[in-house]
Design a protein around this motif. Sequence first.
Motif, short mmCIF file in Angstrom:
data_model
loop_
_atom_site.label_atom_id
_atom_site.label_comp_id
_atom_site.label_asym_id
_atom_site.label_seq_id
_atom_site.Cartn_x
_atom_site.Cartn_y
_atom_site.Cartn_z
N ALA A 13 0.85 -1.20 0.00
CA ALA A 13 0.00 0.00 0.00
C ALA A 13 0.88 1.24 0.00
O ALA A 13 2.01 1.21 0.51
N TYR A 14 0.37 2.31 -0.59
CA TYR A 14 1.16 3.54 -0.74
C TYR A 14 0.31 4.77 -0.44
O TYR A 14 -0.90 4.76 -0.64
N GLU A 15 1.03 5.81 0.00
CA GLU A 15 0.37 7.11 0.18
C GLU A 15 1.07 8.12 -0.74
O GLU A 15 2.29 8.11 -0.86
N ILE A 16 0.26 9.00 -1.35
CA ILE A 16 0.81 10.00 -2.28
C ILE A 16 0.55 11.39 -1.71
O ILE A 16 -0.55 11.67 -1.24
N LYS A 17 1.57 12.25 -1.83
CA LYS A 17 1.38 13.63 -1.37
C LYS A 17 1.52 14.61 -2.54
O LYS A 17 2.25 14.34 -3.50
N ASP A 18 0.82 15.72 -2.39
CA ASP A 18 0.86 16.80 -3.37
C ASP A 18 2.23 17.50 -3.28
O ASP A 18 2.61 17.94 -2.18
N PRO A 19 2.98 17.62 -4.40
CA PRO A 19 4.32 18.22 -4.31
C PRO A 19 4.31 19.72 -4.02
O PRO A 19 5.34 20.29 -3.69
N VAL A 20 3.14 20.37 -4.13
CA VAL A 20 3.08 21.81 -3.83
C VAL A 20 2.66 22.03 -2.38
O VAL A 20 3.36 22.65 -1.59
N SER A 21 1.51 21.44 -1.99
CA SER A 21 1.01 21.68 -0.62
C SER A 21 1.62 20.69 0.37
O SER A 21 1.54 20.90 1.58
N LEU A 22 2.18 19.62 -0.14
CA LEU A 22 2.75 18.53 0.66
C LEU A 22 1.68 17.79 1.48
O LEU A 22 1.98 17.02 2.39
N GLU A 23 0.40 18.05 1.15
CA GLU A 23 -0.68 17.33 1.83
C GLU A 23 -0.96 16.00 1.14
O GLU A 23 -0.73 15.87 -0.06
N SER A 24 -1.51 15.09 1.93
CA SER A 24 -1.82 13.77 1.36
C SER A 24 -2.94 13.89 0.31
O SER A 24 -3.93 14.60 0.52
N ILE A 25 -2.76 13.19 -0.81
CA ILE A 25 -3.85 13.16 -1.81
C ILE A 25 -4.68 11.90 -1.62
O ILE A 25 -5.86 11.85 -1.91
N GLY A 26 -4.02 10.85 -1.14
CA GLY A 26 -4.77 9.62 -0.92
C GLY A 26 -3.85 8.42 -0.83
O GLY A 26 -2.62 8.53 -0.94
N ARG A 27 -4.48 7.29 -0.65
CA ARG A 27 -3.75 6.02 -0.50
C ARG A 27 -4.29 5.03 -1.51
O ARG A 27 -5.46 5.13 -1.90
N PHE A 28 -3.48 4.06 -1.86
CA PHE A 28 -3.99 2.99 -2.71
C PHE A 28 -3.24 1.71 -2.43
O PHE A 28 -2.13 1.74 -1.87
N GLU A 29 -3.85 0.60 -2.84
CA GLU A 29 -3.21 -0.70 -2.65
C GLU A 29 -2.91 -1.30 -4.01
O GLU A 29 -3.66 -1.10 -4.98
N ALA A 30 -1.81 -2.04 -4.07
CA ALA A 30 -1.44 -2.68 -5.34
C ALA A 30 -2.32 -3.90 -5.58
O ALA A 30 -2.61 -4.67 -4.65
N ALA A 31 -2.72 -4.08 -6.82
CA ALA A 31 -3.51 -5.26 -7.19
C ALA A 31 -2.63 -6.50 -7.04
O ALA A 31 -1.41 -6.43 -7.23
N THR A 32 -3.24 -7.61 -6.69
CA THR A 32 -2.46 -8.85 -6.58
C THR A 32 -2.28 -9.45 -7.99
O THR A 32 -2.99 -9.07 -8.93
N THR A 33 -1.37 -10.41 -8.07
CA THR A 33 -1.13 -11.08 -9.36
C THR A 33 -2.42 -11.72 -9.88
O THR A 33 -2.73 -11.67 -11.07
N GLU A 34 -3.21 -12.30 -8.95
CA GLU A 34 -4.47 -12.95 -9.36
C GLU A 34 -5.44 -11.91 -9.91
O GLU A 34 -6.16 -12.15 -10.89
N GLU A 35 -5.49 -10.76 -9.26
CA GLU A 35 -6.40 -9.70 -9.73
C GLU A 35 -6.00 -9.20 -11.12
O GLU A 35 -6.85 -8.92 -11.96
N VAL A 36 -4.69 -9.11 -11.32
CA VAL A 36 -4.21 -8.66 -12.64
C VAL A 36 -4.64 -9.70 -13.69
O VAL A 36 -5.16 -9.35 -14.76
N ARG A 37 -4.42 -10.95 -13.38
CA ARG A 37 -4.79 -12.02 -14.33
C ARG A 37 -6.29 -11.99 -14.62
O ARG A 37 -6.72 -12.14 -15.77
N SER A 38 -7.08 -11.81 -13.58
CA SER A 38 -8.53 -11.87 -13.84
C SER A 38 -8.99 -10.64 -14.60
O SER A 38 -9.92 -10.71 -15.40
N ALA A 39 -8.29 -9.49 -14.42
CA ALA A 39 -8.63 -8.31 -15.24
C ALA A 39 -8.36 -8.61 -16.71
O ALA A 39 -9.16 -8.26 -17.59
#
Length: 510
Positions: free
Chosen positions: A15-41
């Motif tokens: 999982a990762y968190e991303i910040k805005d490079p100007v305000s340095l505030e958090s924009i949000g978080r996300f999780e990486a899809a698993t290998t199985e999820e990629v395959r089923s996509a």
Amino acid sequence: MALFQEIPSETGRRAYEIKDPVSLESIGRFEAATTEEVRSAVERARKAQREWATRSFEERAEVLWRWIDVLVQRQDDIVDLVLRETGKTRHEAVAMEVMAPCMQIAHYAKYGARYLKTRRFRPAGVMRFTKKLTLIYQPLGVVGLITPWNGPVALTTNPLAQALMAGNAVVHKPSEVTPFSAVLLKEITDAAGFPQDLYQVVQGDGATGAALIDAGVDKISFTGSVATGRRVGEACGRNLIPVTLELGGKDAMIVCTDADLERAAEGAVRGSFFNSGHYCCGTERVYVPESIYEPFVEKVVEQTKKLRQVESCDGDVGAIFWDKQMEIIESHMADAKRKGAKVLVGGEHDRSLSGYFFPPTVVVEVDHEMDLMCHETFGPIVAIQKVRDEEEAIELANDSDYGLSGNVWTTDLAKGEAIAARMKTGSVSVNDIAVTYGIPEAPFGGLKSSGVGQVNGEVGIRGYCHLHPIVIDTAKKAQGGYPYSRKSAEGLQKLVRRVFGNRFLRKWFV
Ligand code: NAD
């Protein structure tokens, strides 16, 4: 502070968190899809593609036109999100992430059918008497699209429009640094009435991209760095799937002695600072003959000093999109200074602004011993090297492991074209910054380490197809065949002597 950071996750996924490079505030978080999820996509995309491929070009184009409708309606949302994700300027966000996508999609909606028209004809030579040939551009199936962070919307919509118009489905792995613009793009395509699963987004990092290549896709369209491009190329080779690799650059600018210096200086400034310098075809090296060196440098300095960098996206030069790039820029600058380069403007991370800002910078007294002139810097820097004459400029421009694009400045357009033709790079502009990517009719792609294959326009969209030849025999009875005999072999030899031994007949025969 890291703008892109791995964080603990309760699900066990990365999982990762991303910040805005100007305000340095958090924009949000996300999780990486698993290998199985990629395959089923990929499996779901394959189902969606079967129906999509049965649609006519007109029907596919209609979906693309609707896509533009929604892009236009949602342009403020796109700009807002891109600004937060990247810190680029508002003007560049509109030009690059809204206007360019509209132009790209419209191009393939309008011309896709023409580029992919089935052709029926008699082949050349003697085959013309018995055969007819039909050439059909068949979609490949499911395309895996892997994209970088410097143009999160435009570098997705362009290959996506081509792949879809050609009848493919697409599974997209956006950059982990700009994941949210892909979420918005998915929302937009859904609202435009894309068939379910035709375009899917799998979020994640490098490992997710690697999983996509191994998930049974029929082609990979990759845009990113040289180092990753090599890994992607190897993985595609292992899977025996075609790939286009659009990689990094170190574009050279050659200023001729007869150039309009004001215009050339403006070109150096715009070419180096556009998109905070995070432009694959950004001008990274400028070669100027000694006879015009002083006035040229003066003009570049003067124009650079006028540029505004402010703690928002409303200046002329935006933020550095993420801290990793700031480290590369700073290390190239430190190496150049150590080896004797002189900084005329800017030159250091501007810590008076709270965000990640590197000021528009002008550096002179540089040479090819410096990282700044050999490796991709991807920052807002004009690096100017004085040369003896135009011949030395061409030699140095070609002295690079990269070869993406480049530009030549002269008032003699024929000379400009002649110099451009001698540059060992994927494309060249005369009296303009690198704009090839924005002109679909111009095939775009790098030489040397800058990539493999060409994209855009006729060549690009055909790259999303298998050109399927169907040979139809129109003779009344079967040709050739058994039994073989010494006589039949001698007959063939006689034919070879008569036809290919004759300078006139052999031209007619083929
Ligand atoms: P990058 O190579 O780090 O990442 C690009 C993408 O590849 C990301 O989505 C990343 O998650 C993914 N990836 C990483 N490792 C992978 C792996 N092993 N297998 C599959 N996917 C993997 O590049 P970046 O830093 O995001 O982008 C900047 C680079 O892109 C610069 O070098 C720039 O010049 C280049 N670029 C080239 C063009 C072009 O058209 N030639 C256009 C834009 C950017």
